[in-house]
Motif scaffolding. Structure first.
Motif, mmCIF file in Angstrom:
data_model
loop_
_atom_site.group_PDB
_atom_site.id
_atom_site.type_symbol
_atom_site.label_atom_id
_atom_site.label_comp_id
_atom_site.label_asym_id
_atom_site.label_seq_id
_atom_site.Cartn_x
_atom_site.Cartn_y
_atom_site.Cartn_z
ATOM 1 N N UNK A 123 -29.077 -5.285 9.553
ATOM 2 C CA UNK A 123 -28.831 -4.569 8.092
ATOM 3 C C UNK A 123 -28.048 -6.243 7.435
ATOM 4 N N UNK A 124 -27.005 -5.050 6.129
ATOM 5 C CA UNK A 124 -26.310 -6.673 6.052
ATOM 6 C C UNK A 124 -24.527 -6.600 6.966
ATOM 7 N N UNK A 125 -24.577 -5.966 8.682
ATOM 8 C CA UNK A 125 -23.548 -6.410 9.203
ATOM 9 C C UNK A 125 -24.108 -7.293 10.347
ATOM 10 N N UNK A 126 -22.556 -7.636 10.909
ATOM 11 C CA UNK A 126 -22.990 -8.159 11.543
ATOM 12 C C UNK A 126 -21.976 -8.974 12.734
ATOM 13 N N UNK A 127 -21.292 -8.684 13.939
ATOM 14 C CA UNK A 127 -20.211 -8.855 14.846
ATOM 15 C C UNK A 127 -20.211 -9.756 15.397
ATOM 16 N N UNK A 128 -19.204 -10.523 15.670
ATOM 17 C CA UNK A 128 -18.897 -12.137 16.066
ATOM 18 C C UNK A 128 -18.330 -11.422 17.882
ATOM 19 N N UNK A 129 -18.592 -11.560 18.522
ATOM 20 C CA UNK A 129 -17.720 -11.563 19.686
ATOM 21 C C UNK A 129 -17.546 -12.972 20.495
ATOM 22 N N UNK A 130 -15.403 -13.088 20.657
ATOM 23 C CA UNK A 130 -15.621 -14.227 21.212
ATOM 24 C C UNK A 130 -14.303 -13.956 22.123
ATOM 25 N N UNK A 131 -14.539 -14.716 23.578
ATOM 26 C CA UNK A 131 -13.332 -14.882 24.809
ATOM 27 C C UNK A 131 -12.770 -15.931 24.860
ATOM 28 N N UNK A 132 -12.005 -16.335 24.736
ATOM 29 C CA UNK A 132 -11.557 -17.477 24.609
ATOM 30 C C UNK A 132 -10.106 -17.834 25.639
#
Length: 178
Positions: A123-132
């Motif tokens: 819908x109007x939500x997104x999640x962004x997961x990052x590993x660095x």
């Protein structure tokens, strides 16, 4: 060292892409490398519908790393909740008025290597997961920090805005992997 680890967490998504880490201002294009080889760069899993949310995360991170707090703040919802190292900042104003300055200064001393990024939209939500990995020097000695970051991004009339950030990091020990 705790402060280094705290800032390291932020850096992963902030300037985690190799394009940003090497000083370029061109953000990476997720659709160019949905499943790259390990030596080809970060592993990205970003569907097309998530790209605008990922772009907001990248703009925030690049602006913060450049010390452009107004531009970084433009990507945050005014009521953003930021959790890191057991603490919380409960608004964009609180973060930008304090902790952001230290994060920006730290990011200028680290080389950030994005390892993985994944994103999803509902819908109007997104999640962004990052590993660095963050590579820096502490007391004249090289240090590597493993950093993870999750950002929730919400679509509004003003575009995609970051409504929640969670940063976590730790110093990399020999043999550690993400």
């Amino acid at each position: 060292m705790k402060r280094i680890a705290t800032l390291a967490v932020f850096s992963l998504a902030a300037v985690g892409s190799p394009a940003f880490a090497d000083g370029s201002t061109t953000p990476p294009h997720a659709h160019d490398a949905a499943t790259p080889h390990a030596s080809a760069g970060p592993q990205l899993s970003i569907p097309a519908q998530a790209e605008p949310a990922v772009a907001a995360v990248e703009r925030f991170s690049a602006a913060l790393a450049a010390g452009q707090l107004d531009a970084a703040g433009a990507e945050l919802d005014p009521n953003v909740l930021i959790l890191e190292s057991g603490g919380a900042e409960r608004s964009a104003a609180e973060y930008l008025g304090g902790h952001a300055k230290g994060d920006a200064a730290f990011l200028q001393t680290a080389h950030i290597q994005l390892l993985r990024r994944t994103a999803q939209v509902s819908g109007d939500l997104a999640w962004v997961a990052s590993e660095s990995e963050l590579h820096l020097s502490k007391d004249g000695k090289p240090v590597t920090v493993l950093s993870t970051e999750t950002m929730l991004v919400q679509r509004s009339d003003a575009g995609w805005k970051i409504v929640h950030i969670h940063w976590s990091s730790r110093t990399k020990a020999p043999g550690d992997h993400h």
